[in-house]
Design a protein around this motif. Structure first.
Motif, PDB file in Angstrom:
ATOM      1  N   UNK A 139      57.072  51.590  58.023  1.00 39.91           N
ATOM      2  CA  UNK A 139      57.303  52.791  57.212  1.00 39.91           C
ATOM      3  C   UNK A 139      57.602  52.529  55.744  1.00 39.91           C
ATOM      4  N   UNK A 140      57.623  51.267  55.328  1.00 37.22           N
ATOM      5  CA  UNK A 140      57.821  50.951  53.912  1.00 37.22           C
ATOM      6  C   UNK A 140      56.749  49.962  53.457  1.00 37.22           C
ATOM      7  N   UNK A 141      55.487  50.416  53.438  1.00 39.94           N
ATOM      8  CA  UNK A 141      54.404  49.484  53.111  1.00 39.94           C
ATOM      9  C   UNK A 141      54.407  49.088  51.638  1.00 39.94           C
ATOM     10  N   UNK A 142      53.945  47.879  51.373  1.00 37.04           N
ATOM     11  CA  UNK A 142      53.719  47.442  50.003  1.00 37.04           C
ATOM     12  C   UNK A 142      52.472  48.160  49.522  1.00 37.04           C
ATOM     13  N   UNK A 143      52.540  48.740  48.331  1.00 37.14           N
ATOM     14  CA  UNK A 143      51.415  49.510  47.802  1.00 37.14           C
ATOM     15  C   UNK A 143      51.006  48.989  46.427  1.00 37.14           C
ATOM     16  N   UNK A 144      49.735  49.139  46.111  1.00 31.10           N
ATOM     17  CA  UNK A 144      49.199  48.777  44.808  1.00 31.10           C
ATOM     18  C   UNK A 144      48.945  50.049  44.016  1.00 31.10           C
ATOM     19  N   UNK A 145      48.874  49.903  42.710  1.00 26.29           N
ATOM     20  CA  UNK A 145      48.543  51.041  41.865  1.00 26.29           C
ATOM     21  C   UNK A 145      47.135  50.836  41.296  1.00 26.29           C
ATOM     22  N   UNK A 146      46.371  51.904  41.135  1.00 26.56           N
ATOM     23  CA  UNK A 146      44.967  51.785  40.716  1.00 26.56           C
ATOM     24  C   UNK A 146      44.782  51.040  39.394  1.00 26.56           C
ATOM     25  N   UNK A 147      45.689  51.205  38.450  1.00 26.04           N
ATOM     26  CA  UNK A 147      45.530  50.601  37.133  1.00 26.04           C
ATOM     27  C   UNK A 147      46.052  49.185  37.006  1.00 26.04           C
ATOM     28  N   UNK A 148      46.569  48.632  38.083  1.00 25.57           N
ATOM     29  CA  UNK A 148      47.138  47.285  38.027  1.00 25.57           C
ATOM     30  C   UNK A 148      46.051  46.227  37.864  1.00 25.57           C
ATOM     31  N   UNK A 149      46.341  45.215  37.057  1.00 30.00           N
ATOM     32  CA  UNK A 149      45.421  44.107  36.844  1.00 30.00           C
ATOM     33  C   UNK A 149      45.206  43.366  38.158  1.00 30.00           C
ATOM     34  N   UNK A 150      43.962  43.011  38.442  1.00 31.83           N
ATOM     35  CA  UNK A 150      43.621  42.401  39.725  1.00 31.83           C
ATOM     36  C   UNK A 150      44.277  41.032  39.899  1.00 31.83           C
ATOM     37  N   UNK A 151      44.458  40.293  38.818  1.00 27.65           N
ATOM     38  CA  UNK A 151      45.109  38.986  38.901  1.00 27.65           C
ATOM     39  C   UNK A 151      46.577  39.160  39.294  1.00 27.65           C
ATOM     40  N   UNK A 152      47.247  40.156  38.720  1.00 32.09           N
ATOM     41  CA  UNK A 152      48.635  40.445  39.101  1.00 32.09           C
ATOM     42  C   UNK A 152      48.716  40.832  40.579  1.00 32.09           C
ATOM     43  N   UNK A 153      47.752  41.628  41.027  1.00 29.58           N
ATOM     44  CA  UNK A 153      47.752  42.070  42.419  1.00 29.58           C
ATOM     45  C   UNK A 153      47.546  40.910  43.378  1.00 29.58           C
ATOM     46  N   UNK A 154      46.611  40.029  43.080  1.00 24.76           N
ATOM     47  CA  UNK A 154      46.341  38.923  43.990  1.00 24.76           C
ATOM     48  C   UNK A 154      47.554  37.996  44.088  1.00 24.76           C
ATOM     49  N   UNK A 155      48.308  37.862  43.022  1.00 20.42           N
ATOM     50  CA  UNK A 155      49.520  37.049  43.073  1.00 20.42           C
ATOM     51  C   UNK A 155      50.569  37.681  43.984  1.00 20.42           C
ATOM     52  N   UNK A 156      50.627  38.988  44.016  1.00 20.51           N
ATOM     53  CA  UNK A 156      51.572  39.693  44.899  1.00 20.51           C
ATOM     54  C   UNK A 156      51.177  39.555  46.371  1.00 20.51           C
TER      55      UNK A 156
END
Length: 139
Positions: A80-97
């Motif tokens: 019930x507390x999923x990790x979520x991404x935001x559409x405008x986030x840089x893909x490199x930052x996201x892959x590190x997460x």
């Protein structure tokens, strides 16, 4: 160039997200049809309220099939507390997460909390691989 891409550039739509009141069997069907390792759970307003992965389902499938219990619902097994991404986030930052033991697929959520799509390690890996291949052809 990959370092300029955003999550929204690589996210995939989720035509059939899970709903809290779905049965486990319905959820498993949708996960299998999606080709993803799991799917976000939405409420009646299409806001993300959870996530169910293949891993989450397996134990309940064993128990449910053994006891012939078809009453298990998504709300009973979802995280019930999923990790979520935001559409405008840089893909490199996201892959590190997404490293380590983090989920392989993340819901992408707009500012209003509504589901916009999903981003997966596989999608990012495809883009990174294409970028690497493009580098080789320029050399």
């Amino acid at each position: 160039m990959i370092h300029q891409q955003r999550v929204e550039d690589l996210m995939q739509p989720v035509p059939h997200p899970l709903h809290v009141e779905m049965t486990l069997a319905e959820a498993v069907d949708l996960i299998l049809q999606s080709g993803q390792s799991g799917l976000p759970v939405v409420d009646d307003e299409h806001r993300v309220c959870g996530f169910v992965s293949e891993h989450d389902c397996v134990g309940y499938l064993i128990s449910g099939s053994y006891h012939c219990d078809s009453r298990i619902q998504v709300r009973d097994i979802m995280f019930s507390e999923p990790l979520c991404a935001s559409p405008g986030e840089n893909i490199i930052d996201q892959v590190q997460k997404m490293g380590g033991d983090k989920p392989k697929t993340w819901p992408v959520v707009g500012k209003d909390g509504r589901l916009a799509g999903v981003i997966s390690r596989r999608s990012i890996m495809r883009a990174l691989n294409a970028s690497m291949k493009a580098c080789r052809t320029r050399l």
